[in-house]
Design a protein around this motif. Structure first.
Motif, short mmCIF file in Angstrom:
data_model
loop_
_atom_site.label_atom_id
_atom_site.label_comp_id
_atom_site.label_asym_id
_atom_site.label_seq_id
_atom_site.Cartn_x
_atom_site.Cartn_y
_atom_site.Cartn_z
N PRO A 166 7.68 -8.19 -4.10
CA PRO A 166 6.37 -8.85 -4.19
C PRO A 166 6.09 -9.74 -3.00
CG PRO A 166 7.95 -9.93 -5.63
CD PRO A 166 8.63 -8.70 -5.09
N ILE A 167 4.87 -9.66 -2.51
CA ILE A 167 4.44 -10.50 -1.40
C ILE A 167 3.93 -11.83 -1.93
CG2 ILE A 167 2.83 -10.66 0.54
CD1 ILE A 167 3.00 -7.60 0.74
N CYS A 168 3.24 -11.82 -3.08
CA CYS A 168 2.87 -13.07 -3.73
C CYS A 168 4.16 -13.71 -4.25
CB CYS A 168 1.91 -12.83 -4.88
SG CYS A 168 0.31 -12.15 -4.37
N PRO A 169 4.53 -14.91 -3.81
CA PRO A 169 5.86 -15.44 -4.04
C PRO A 169 6.26 -15.60 -5.49
CG PRO A 169 4.38 -17.12 -3.14
CD PRO A 169 3.69 -15.80 -3.02
N ASP A 170 5.30 -15.92 -6.39
CA ASP A 170 5.71 -16.17 -7.76
C ASP A 170 5.44 -14.99 -8.69
OD1 ASP A 170 2.98 -16.29 -7.73
OD2 ASP A 170 2.85 -17.95 -9.16
N TRP A 171 4.98 -13.85 -8.13
CA TRP A 171 4.60 -12.73 -8.99
C TRP A 171 5.78 -12.21 -9.79
CZ3 TRP A 171 5.38 -7.71 -10.32
CH2 TRP A 171 4.34 -7.06 -10.95
N GLN A 172 6.92 -12.00 -9.14
CA GLN A 172 8.05 -11.39 -9.80
C GLN A 172 8.56 -12.25 -10.95
OE1 GLN A 172 11.41 -10.37 -7.26
NE2 GLN A 172 11.64 -8.46 -8.35
N GLU A 173 8.57 -13.56 -10.75
CA GLU A 173 9.04 -14.46 -11.80
C GLU A 173 8.07 -14.50 -12.96
OE1 GLU A 173 10.02 -19.22 -12.40
OE2 GLU A 173 9.75 -18.38 -10.40
N ARG A 174 6.77 -14.57 -12.66
CA ARG A 174 5.77 -14.70 -13.71
C ARG A 174 5.65 -13.44 -14.54
NH1 ARG A 174 0.72 -15.88 -10.50
NH2 ARG A 174 -0.30 -15.80 -12.52
N TYR A 175 5.86 -12.27 -13.91
CA TYR A 175 5.67 -11.01 -14.63
C TYR A 175 6.98 -10.23 -14.72
CZ TYR A 175 0.80 -12.17 -13.80
OH TYR A 175 -0.41 -12.82 -13.78
N ALA A 176 8.06 -10.97 -14.94
CA ALA A 176 9.38 -10.33 -14.99
C ALA A 176 9.47 -9.31 -16.13
CB ALA A 176 10.46 -11.39 -15.15
N ASP A 177 8.69 -9.53 -17.19
CA ASP A 177 8.75 -8.62 -18.34
C ASP A 177 7.78 -7.45 -18.22
OD1 ASP A 177 10.65 -10.27 -19.49
OD2 ASP A 177 9.15 -11.47 -20.55
N THR A 178 7.00 -7.42 -17.15
CA THR A 178 6.03 -6.35 -16.97
C THR A 178 6.59 -5.31 -16.00
OG1 THR A 178 4.24 -7.92 -17.33
CG2 THR A 178 3.65 -5.83 -16.32
N ARG A 179 7.02 -4.21 -16.51
CA ARG A 179 7.57 -3.14 -15.69
C ARG A 179 6.84 -1.84 -16.00
NH1 ARG A 179 9.00 -6.72 -13.28
NH2 ARG A 179 11.08 -7.50 -12.78
N PRO A 180 6.39 -1.13 -14.95
CA PRO A 180 5.67 0.12 -15.21
C PRO A 180 6.60 1.19 -15.76
CG PRO A 180 6.07 -0.18 -12.86
CD PRO A 180 6.50 -1.45 -13.52
N GLU A 181 6.03 2.09 -16.57
CA GLU A 181 6.81 3.21 -17.10
C GLU A 181 7.34 4.07 -15.96
OE1 GLU A 181 4.29 5.32 -19.77
OE2 GLU A 181 4.17 3.68 -21.23
N SER A 182 6.54 4.22 -14.92
CA SER A 182 6.96 4.96 -13.73
C SER A 182 6.17 4.41 -12.55
CB SER A 182 6.72 6.46 -13.88
OG SER A 182 5.34 6.72 -14.08
N ILE A 183 6.70 4.58 -11.35
CA ILE A 183 6.06 4.06 -10.15
C ILE A 183 5.56 5.24 -9.31
CG2 ILE A 183 6.37 2.73 -8.03
CD1 ILE A 183 8.57 1.18 -9.46
N PRO A 184 4.24 5.32 -9.10
CA PRO A 184 3.73 6.43 -8.28
C PRO A 184 4.19 6.27 -6.84
CG PRO A 184 1.98 4.86 -8.76
CD PRO A 184 3.17 4.43 -9.57
#
Length: 444
Positions: free
Chosen positions: A21-39
């Protein structure tokens, strides 16, 4: 500053999905949001570029707006539909995925109810396979509603909302928005901060005391209440009000003042000049009445259902289909609409932290000391800030700064005509502001 285009945006989104993530806090804030698959990057670029081109077109003089979901139709159960599922309907022959097809389809997919379904065929070529009816409940929930709804699956979803404007999401969780050649990440969610709910601690304690008094009168046959429920439903009330104001595109200001200052504000005072004030009676305090009624009804409903061994709270409220709770939620929603509508008159709406509506059309006095510099919060608590001069903002913001500088226990919520939301508070020796959801699904 260089401008960003679909290829840059696709790379930005792909990096986020790949855990960079380029936005510094994105990964921490959305740690529980994972895509089913990554295009793949090439597929994502094709997806975004085509949507970008479609956004620049018009269909019979109507702007092109739509939601698009990247998921195979077989992943949607064929026997479901709104409000508790998705109604997927598949074309007999898949359509080509190009900007002209998106343009033609856009009038048929109500932005708040439907999505265009897209998936790759066996050779990897993207095709439009049909439509997905989601229903509109997600909109009310985003705005602070109490209706349960079936969330979108954790797959890429694109929102095309205007020329050159695309938001990329995983389900309902926004990653970033491309607008005006700029890429913007979601801002801080002030409702997650400690300072905001702490400002209402005394008022929540009063509501809980009223609820406990009612419980004792009813013979203690109710389910126990989760004390955090009061905080959650209060936050959803404010979200509803802010969301409605943003959708109106006229902007507005809400001032929350301590209850002990009511007498000061209702008399001639040095802070605001009201155009309209309300008589001190129960209708002025209706929010408080309904909130207590909701707390009591929730515990009654689940108490009668035999729930005694656990506390009931927000999730139970949202999931319940009890008619009494539904009616109370509708009353709360109507009150939020009332407060939002009052902001259409020039001036602020003034409420106490008990959600008592004192009046509207309140002009903040120009005699208050001017504020030439404020602090912009870089984190939820405002421990990290940066100075900012006030020349670049409008009258609405500057007047809120003056009030919070003078009345240091007040909270101002300022909504701009373009939908930006700013919370303002005296904090650690300075007038401090937090930009709230500057780019989110609420923008739509």
């Amino acid at each position: 500053m260089p401008h960003f285009y679909p290829r840059d945006f696709a790379t930005f989104i792909h990096d986020h999905l790949e855990g960079r993530p380029i936005c510094p806090d994105w990964q921490e804030r959305y740690a529980d949001t994972r895509p089913e698959s990554i295009p793949g990057l090439t597929q994502l670029e094709h997806l975004i570029s085509t949507c970008y081109q479609a956004s620049l077109m018009r269909e019979e003089e109507r702007p092109v707006r739509f939601r698009l979901i990247l998921r195979d139709p077989a992943s949607f159960p064929p026997d479901q539909g709104p409000p508790d599922g998705f109604h997927r309907i598949v074309f007999a022959s898949p359509r080509p995925f190009d900007e002209n097809e998106l343009r033609r389809l856009s009038p048929t997919v109500d932005f708040y109810r439907s999505l265009i379904g897209v998936a790759p065929d066996p050779d990897g070529t993207l095709r439009i396979w049909g439509l997905v009816q989601s229903g509109p409940r997600w909109v009310q929930t985003v705005h602070g509603g109490g209706k349960s709804f079936n969330p979108l699956p954790s797959v890429p979803v694109l929102y095309v909302t205007g020329p050159g404007r695309i938001s990329a999401c995983i389900g309902l969780t926004i990653i970033a928005t491309l607008k005006g050649g700029e890429i913007a990440c979601p801002s801080l969610d002030v409702f997650d901060s400690p300072w905001l709910p702490e400002s209402f601690n005394n008022e929540r304690a009063e509501l809980l005391a009223l609820h406990e008094a009612a419980r004792r009168r009813e013979g203690n046959e109710w389910a126990p209440l989760d004390p955090h429920f009061v905080r959650t439903i209060g936050q959803h009330v404010v979200r509803r009000i802010v969301g409605i104001i943003r959708n109106s595109h006229h902007g507005g200001t809400i001032l929350f003042v301590p209850p002990e200052r009511v007498a000061d504000f209702m008399a001639d005072n040095r802070y605001v000049n009201f155009s309209y004030t309300f008589v001190e009676e129960e209708p002025r305090q209706r929010f408080r009445t309904i909130l207590v009624d909701i707390m009591n009804a929730l515990c009654t409903v689940f108490g009668r259902a035999g729930v005694r061994d656990r506390e009931v709270g927000w999730n139970d409220y949202v999931a319940s289909d009890d008619p009494r709770l539904s009616l109370l939620d509708e009353k709360l929603f109507e009150l939020a609409h009332l407060v939002a509508s009052l902001t259409a008159v020039d001036g602020a709406v003034v409420m106490t932290r008990r959600f008592e509506i004192l009046g509207f059309g309140a002009e903040i006095s120009g005699k208050l000391e001017k504020v030439r510099c404020v602090r912009r919060a870089l984190d939820l608590e405002g421990t990290r800030t940066e100075p900012e001069h006030t020349e670049g903002v409008g009258t609405r913001h500057r007047s809120a700064y003056r009030l919070c500088n003078e009345l240091r226990d007040a909270i101002a919520i300022v909504v701009s005509q373009d939908g930006r939301v700013r919370f303002v508070k005296w904090r650690e020796g300075y007038v401090t502001y937090w930009d709230q959801v500057a780019t989110s699904i609420l923008d739509f």
